[in-house]
Design a protein around this motif. Structure first.
Motif, short mmCIF file in Angstrom:
data_model
loop_
_atom_site.label_atom_id
_atom_site.label_comp_id
_atom_site.label_asym_id
_atom_site.label_seq_id
_atom_site.Cartn_x
_atom_site.Cartn_y
_atom_site.Cartn_z
N GLU A 69 35.68 -23.54 -9.42
CA GLU A 69 35.23 -22.29 -9.10
C GLU A 69 36.22 -21.03 -9.04
O GLU A 69 35.93 -20.05 -9.70
N LYS A 70 37.26 -21.41 -8.33
CA LYS A 70 38.25 -20.46 -8.10
C LYS A 70 39.09 -20.20 -9.50
O LYS A 70 39.43 -18.93 -9.77
N ALA A 71 39.22 -21.12 -10.30
CA ALA A 71 39.85 -21.01 -11.60
C ALA A 71 38.87 -20.20 -12.56
O ALA A 71 39.46 -19.38 -13.34
N ALA A 72 37.44 -20.55 -12.62
CA ALA A 72 36.58 -19.88 -13.08
C ALA A 72 36.73 -18.32 -12.94
O ALA A 72 36.60 -17.47 -13.95
N ASP A 73 36.61 -18.13 -11.47
CA ASP A 73 36.68 -16.62 -11.20
C ASP A 73 37.77 -16.04 -11.66
O ASP A 73 37.74 -14.85 -11.98
N LEU A 74 38.82 -16.62 -11.66
CA LEU A 74 40.27 -15.90 -12.39
C LEU A 74 39.99 -16.14 -14.00
O LEU A 74 41.09 -15.89 -14.57
N GLU A 75 38.89 -16.43 -14.46
CA GLU A 75 38.54 -16.30 -15.92
C GLU A 75 39.45 -17.25 -16.77
O GLU A 75 39.60 -17.02 -17.96
N TYR A 76 39.90 -18.58 -16.21
CA TYR A 76 40.49 -19.57 -17.09
C TYR A 76 39.31 -20.28 -17.79
O TYR A 76 38.58 -20.83 -17.36
N PRO A 77 39.42 -20.05 -19.17
CA PRO A 77 38.22 -20.72 -20.03
C PRO A 77 37.89 -22.28 -19.77
O PRO A 77 36.69 -22.29 -19.81
N GLU A 78 38.69 -22.95 -19.69
CA GLU A 78 38.58 -24.48 -19.37
C GLU A 78 37.73 -24.54 -17.87
O GLU A 78 36.92 -25.59 -18.09
N ALA A 79 38.05 -23.91 -16.99
CA ALA A 79 37.41 -23.95 -15.82
C ALA A 79 36.05 -23.39 -16.05
O ALA A 79 34.91 -23.99 -15.36
N VAL A 80 35.87 -22.45 -16.66
CA VAL A 80 34.29 -21.85 -16.85
C VAL A 80 33.45 -22.90 -17.70
O VAL A 80 32.27 -23.12 -17.38
N MET A 81 34.31 -23.66 -18.65
CA MET A 81 33.78 -24.73 -19.45
C MET A 81 33.21 -25.67 -18.47
O MET A 81 31.98 -26.07 -18.58
N ALA A 82 34.10 -26.24 -17.54
CA ALA A 82 33.75 -27.22 -16.76
C ALA A 82 32.67 -26.95 -15.92
O ALA A 82 31.86 -27.76 -15.49
N MET A 83 32.68 -25.69 -15.51
CA MET A 83 31.56 -25.45 -14.66
C MET A 83 30.39 -25.29 -15.26
O MET A 83 29.34 -25.68 -14.71
N ALA A 84 30.14 -24.86 -16.48
CA ALA A 84 29.19 -24.82 -17.25
C ALA A 84 28.60 -26.15 -17.44
O ALA A 84 27.59 -26.65 -17.07
N ILE A 85 29.36 -27.21 -17.63
CA ILE A 85 28.93 -28.64 -17.99
C ILE A 85 28.50 -29.05 -16.47
O ILE A 85 27.46 -29.76 -16.58
N GLY A 86 29.01 -28.96 -15.36
CA GLY A 86 28.33 -29.21 -14.04
C GLY A 86 27.28 -28.72 -14.01
O GLY A 86 26.45 -29.49 -13.15
N LEU A 87 27.06 -27.55 -14.10
CA LEU A 87 25.82 -26.69 -13.89
C LEU A 87 24.75 -27.38 -14.83
O LEU A 87 23.53 -27.57 -14.59
N ARG A 88 25.12 -27.75 -16.19
CA ARG A 88 24.04 -28.22 -16.89
C ARG A 88 23.70 -29.57 -16.53
O ARG A 88 22.57 -30.06 -16.77
N ASP A 89 24.45 -30.57 -16.00
CA ASP A 89 24.39 -31.84 -15.84
C ASP A 89 24.10 -32.02 -14.29
O ASP A 89 23.72 -33.23 -13.78
N GLY A 90 24.35 -31.06 -13.53
CA GLY A 90 24.25 -31.42 -12.08
C GLY A 90 25.08 -32.32 -11.74
O GLY A 90 25.05 -32.95 -10.75
#
Length: 178
Positions: free
Chosen positions: A128-149
């Protein structure tokens, strides 16, 4: 979970390869010189032991980018025996200095339990911290986590799709800008 870890590992490799090139003239900073020895180019042959030495010196002097690269060299056994605990130590140092690539790599260690105690909540926090810093790979990982729970995220397909679109655009821009 194994499939998620494989995809996250591939994203780490993309992130490591996605760092900008080197200037052709002028003095070279120790980390830039080390990256040159890590990858080769500009008439310089790959020299992993030299890169490792330069990254070590710079990391011990407090350079978070050098600490990130040193952590990745330990993680992947490049010029040194693979040592997940040393990798985690250097990645923690870099992550604590707001390096999103280090946060993402460290999150993957927490997800796998490699060198650290397995901890999905710590991994989620770092992603989440890396995604907040707009790190694309972290945003992608977060999207996968949200999709899969997974990774401690509650399922949220709508937010997952939004995050996935953002990550895809950011990754495409990074690729086209090189």
């Amino acid at each position: 979970m194994k499939q998620v870890r494989k995809m996250l590992a591939r994203l780490v490799l993309v992130a490591v390869g996605g760092v900008a090139g080197y200037a052709a003239a002028g003095p070279v900073a120790p980390v830039d010189e080390a990256r040159l020895y890590l990858r080769g180019g500009s008439g310089v042959a790959v020299d992993l032991p030299k890169a490792f030495s330069l990254f070590t010196s710079a990391a011990k002097a407090g350079d978070p980018l050098a600490a990130y690269y040193l952590g990745m060299m330990y993680r992947n056994g490049m010029a040194v025996a693979r040592d997940a605990k040393a990798a985690a130590r250097w990645l923690k140092f870099a992550a604590s200095r707001q390096m999103p690539a280090a946060m993402f790599a460290l999150a993957n260690l927490y997800l796998s339990g490699d060198g650290v105690k397995r901890d999905e909540q710590a991994a989620r926090h770092l992603i989440e911290k890396a995604a907040d810093l707009e790190y694309p790979e972290a945003v992608m990982a977060m999207a996968i986590g949200l999709r899969d729970g997974s990774m401690g995220f509650d399922r949220n397909e709508a937010l997952s799709e939004t995050q996935m679109r953002f990550a895809n655009r950011a990754l495409a821009q990074r690729t086209s800008g090189m």
